[in-house]
Design an enzyme around this catalytic site. Structure first.
Site, PDB file in Angstrom:
ATOM      1  N   ILE A  86      52.614  75.681  12.124  1.00 43.53           N
ATOM      2  CA  ILE A  86      51.570  76.504  12.732  1.00 43.53           C
ATOM      3  C   ILE A  86      51.395  76.122  14.193  1.00 43.53           C
ATOM      4  CG2 ILE A  86      49.118  77.047  12.717  1.00 43.53           C
ATOM      5  CD1 ILE A  86      49.106  76.722   9.731  1.00 43.53           C
ATOM      6  N   GLY A 111      49.814  69.472  18.680  1.00 52.20           N
ATOM      7  CA  GLY A 111      48.940  69.025  19.747  1.00 52.20           C
ATOM      8  C   GLY A 111      49.250  67.607  20.133  1.00 52.20           C
ATOM      9  N   MET A 135      48.192  64.805  19.048  1.00 48.06           N
ATOM     10  CA  MET A 135      48.225  63.771  18.016  1.00 48.06           C
ATOM     11  C   MET A 135      49.147  64.110  16.867  1.00 48.06           C
ATOM     12  SD  MET A 135      47.132  60.863  17.082  1.00 48.06           S
ATOM     13  CE  MET A 135      47.061  59.887  15.581  1.00 48.06           C
ATOM     14  N   GLY A 136      49.244  65.366  16.500  1.00 43.02           N
ATOM     15  CA  GLY A 136      50.022  65.681  15.306  1.00 43.02           C
ATOM     16  C   GLY A 136      50.446  67.121  15.246  1.00 43.02           C
ATOM     17  N   VAL A 152      50.392  70.728  12.658  1.00 41.92           N
ATOM     18  CA  VAL A 152      49.769  71.438  11.539  1.00 41.92           C
ATOM     19  C   VAL A 152      50.802  72.389  10.955  1.00 41.92           C
ATOM     20  CG1 VAL A 152      47.963  73.034  10.820  1.00 41.92           C
ATOM     21  CG2 VAL A 152      47.447  71.262  12.489  1.00 41.92           C
ATOM     22  N   LYS A 185      48.345  68.419   7.956  1.00 38.21           N
ATOM     23  CA  LYS A 185      48.374  67.763   9.257  1.00 38.21           C
ATOM     24  C   LYS A 185      49.227  66.508   9.156  1.00 38.21           C
ATOM     25  CE  LYS A 185      45.250  65.972  12.847  1.00 38.21           C
ATOM     26  NZ  LYS A 185      43.833  65.721  13.196  1.00 38.21           N
ATOM     27  N   ASP A 197      33.480  64.006  19.303  1.00 38.00           N
ATOM     28  CA  ASP A 197      34.417  64.901  20.004  1.00 38.00           C
ATOM     29  C   ASP A 197      34.140  66.358  19.659  1.00 38.00           C
ATOM     30  OD1 ASP A 197      36.487  65.333  21.802  1.00 38.00           O
ATOM     31  OD2 ASP A 197      38.006  65.406  20.234  1.00 38.00           O
TER      32      ASP A 197
END
Length: 539
Positions: free
Chosen positions: A228, A231, A233-234, A236, A251, A352
């Site tokens: 999908i 970003g 960090m990881g 999806v 994730k 955040d």
């Protein structure tokens, strides 16, 4: 994470299924290649030492060639490079990708040591060539056992093959050897270049098999159907449960991050990722994204399975449809407060909260159902000895939506920090702009600490109810004590905003039917593309 419709977490740039970076080696293959490289290094070093001793015993006439300064230095470099690679791998000083890059240098060092040894011995110009150089064997071994991207494999293999003619001409010049006829020289060198081509085809085949295996990978009871988005960090992935046929969003720590991080950074990333899963699993509010499962994949990467949301983030909502009416903003803020209230009651602070971390969704038959995402930066307020899971140079927060106490680096923060960032979100929903529009992340953080916010009614031509504006400005107070005392208190204040009107279910249904019908591209994860504001320091 990625800012996508029907995804779980926000991020930077959305990638469709066709944009999966197949050119990149997966972390499993990088780690596998680095381990194999170290074993090959060990065997190469041992073989070098044993062959020097063995040749001295059975062929004493080669001793002068071994004692030649250039050859001796090449053999020593061979052993030292092998020892260095093994040490770096064993002590995890550098990431696996760096070891793989150093392995290319090692391949060339060994290739030159082979070439200079072979070409430092006199050739019989009249004898025809039988067999080939040991260099060809070395090139094929590395190409077969140490997978890499095909073009890199080909480039390094061609450079390794070129060390033979380079070493030959150097030795002919410095040792005053009789040159070989051109056909004999071609016979010696062609085998090495042919081996380089074979190494390329082998590497390409292995890389293709790895990419195919990655696309068909299963995680636990879920089958990965497509990427999908990704970003800082990881990643999806869209997934489906094998037995229940239920769609989900999985994730996973971004492969490039794990492959390119040092051992310490990788450990911190996994711990932070695992913390997000456990924190999310403990929260049961319907306005917090649900966690179905989490675990470790076969190649050692942490993942968790979350509900696949059908909707848009508040970031996308404002970017696409502009500032929202006050009644709808109140409706969304109340739901976010319900999620935060549970987290705060458990002694947790999100830290955040921002428009890309809140989605408005269609859940069952209900529209405008808010979901709070990304609890990866959550901090327990009850603990006096908090271990900050930070990688070097990395901190928490996003400059446009950061509470003054977090920007100042204060240790003791509570849920009122989230109410400040929720005020920033409300400001963005009402005006379409952030509270402060500074030119740098540092200036933005300083503004949150020092500058008073301009009332939102002065930043937009749309009408904003005075009572709602007063609530937003109270949330944006610099001192936590001047803000609402908690999420429940903020809900009561929002309920008292009579001037803004009420956003009903009929209003939500009508808006979605007009602006976000099921056919809308804004709700399609494979087509949405969005760039998020860069955080000051990304998780």
């Amino acid at each position: 994470m990625q800012e996508v419709a029907r995804a779980t977490t926000p991020g930077h740039v959305t990638a469709s299924l066709d944009e999966t970076p197949s050119a990149q080696l997966s972390p499993r293959l990088v780690n596998q290649a680095s381990r194999r490289l170290c074993w090959i290094s060990l065997l190469a070093a041992l073989t070098t030492v044993l062959m020097v001793v063995f040749q001295r015993i059975i062929q004493p006439e080669v001793v002068p060639a071994q004692q030649d300064p250039v050859n001796a230095l090449a053999l020593l470099a061979n052993v030292l490079c092998a020892a260095g690679l093994i040490a770096l791998q064993h002590y995890r000083v550098v990431p696996a990708t760096t070891i793989l890059q150093l392995g290319m240098v090692f391949e060339l060092v060994v290739a030159f040591s082979i070439s200079t040894l072979e070409t430092s011995l006199p050739f019989d110009p009249g004898a025809f060539v039988r067999g080939g150089s040991n260099l060809a064997v070395w090139i094929i071994i590395v190409g077969f056992l140490v997978p890499n991207r095909p073009l890199i494999t080909l480039s390094v293999a061609l450079l390794a093959a070129s060390t033979w003619p380079v070493a030959y001409f150097i030795n002919v010049w410095r040792l005053d050897l009789t040159p070989l006829p051109w056909n004999r020289l071609l016979a010696w060198t062609s085998v090495n270049y042919l081996a380089a081509l074979w190494a390329f085809f082998i590497g390409k085949r292995m890389h293709g098999m790895e990419v195919a295996a990655q696309k068909a990978q299963d995680l636990g009871s879920y089958h990965l159907e497509g990427l999908i988005g990704r970003g800082g960090m990881g990643e999806v992935w869209r997934a489906r449960h094998k037995m229940l046929a239920r769609e989900a969003a999985i994730k996973i720590i971004r492969p490039e991050l794990m492959a390119g991080a040092s051992a310490r950074q990788a450990d911190v990333a996994v711990r932070r990722f695992e913390r997000e899963a456990r924190v999310t699993a403990d929260l049961q509010s319907p306005h917090t994204v649900y966690l179905y499962d989490f675990g470790t994949s076969r190649d050692g990467h942490f993942y968790f399975v979350m509900e696949l949301l059908d909707g848009v983030s508040l970031q996308k909502l404002v970017q696409t449809f502009g500032p929202q009416p006050g009644s709808r903003v109140i409706h969304i803020l109340r739901q976010v407060c319900l999620s935060l209230e549970e987290a705060h009651a458990r002694g947790m602070v999100h830290r955040d909260l921002k428009p890309s971390n809140v989605m408005v969704c269609k859940v069952a038959l209900e529209h405008d159902f808010a979901k709070v995402l990304d609890f990866g930066l959550v901090k327990a307020t009850a603990s006096e000895d908090v271990t900050h899971l930070t990688v070097d140079g990395v901190s928490a927060g996003t400059p446009g939506y950061i509470a003054p106490e977090i920007a100042m680096g204060e240790e003791r923060i509570d849920g009122r920090a989230d109410l400040y960032t929720l005020g920033c979100v409300a400001y963005y929903l009402l005006t379409g702009t952030m509270v402060f529009n500074e030119t740098s992340p540092t200036a933005m953080a300083v503004a949150h600490v020092q500058k008073p916010p301009v009332p939102p009614s002065e930043r937009t031509e749309l009408p904003i109810a005075p009572d709602l504006e007063a609530v937003v400005l109270e949330c944006l107070a610099k001192r936590p004590g001047d803000r609402p005392s908690g999420a429940r208190a903020l809900i009561r204040m929002l309920d008292a905003c009579a001037d803004a009107g009420h956003w009903t279910d009929l209003d939500a249904d009508g808006w979605w039917r007009t602006h976000l019908p099921p056919s809308s591209s804004h709700r399609a994860p494979a087509t949405e593309r969005e760039v998020q504001p860069s955080p000051v320091l990304v998780r």
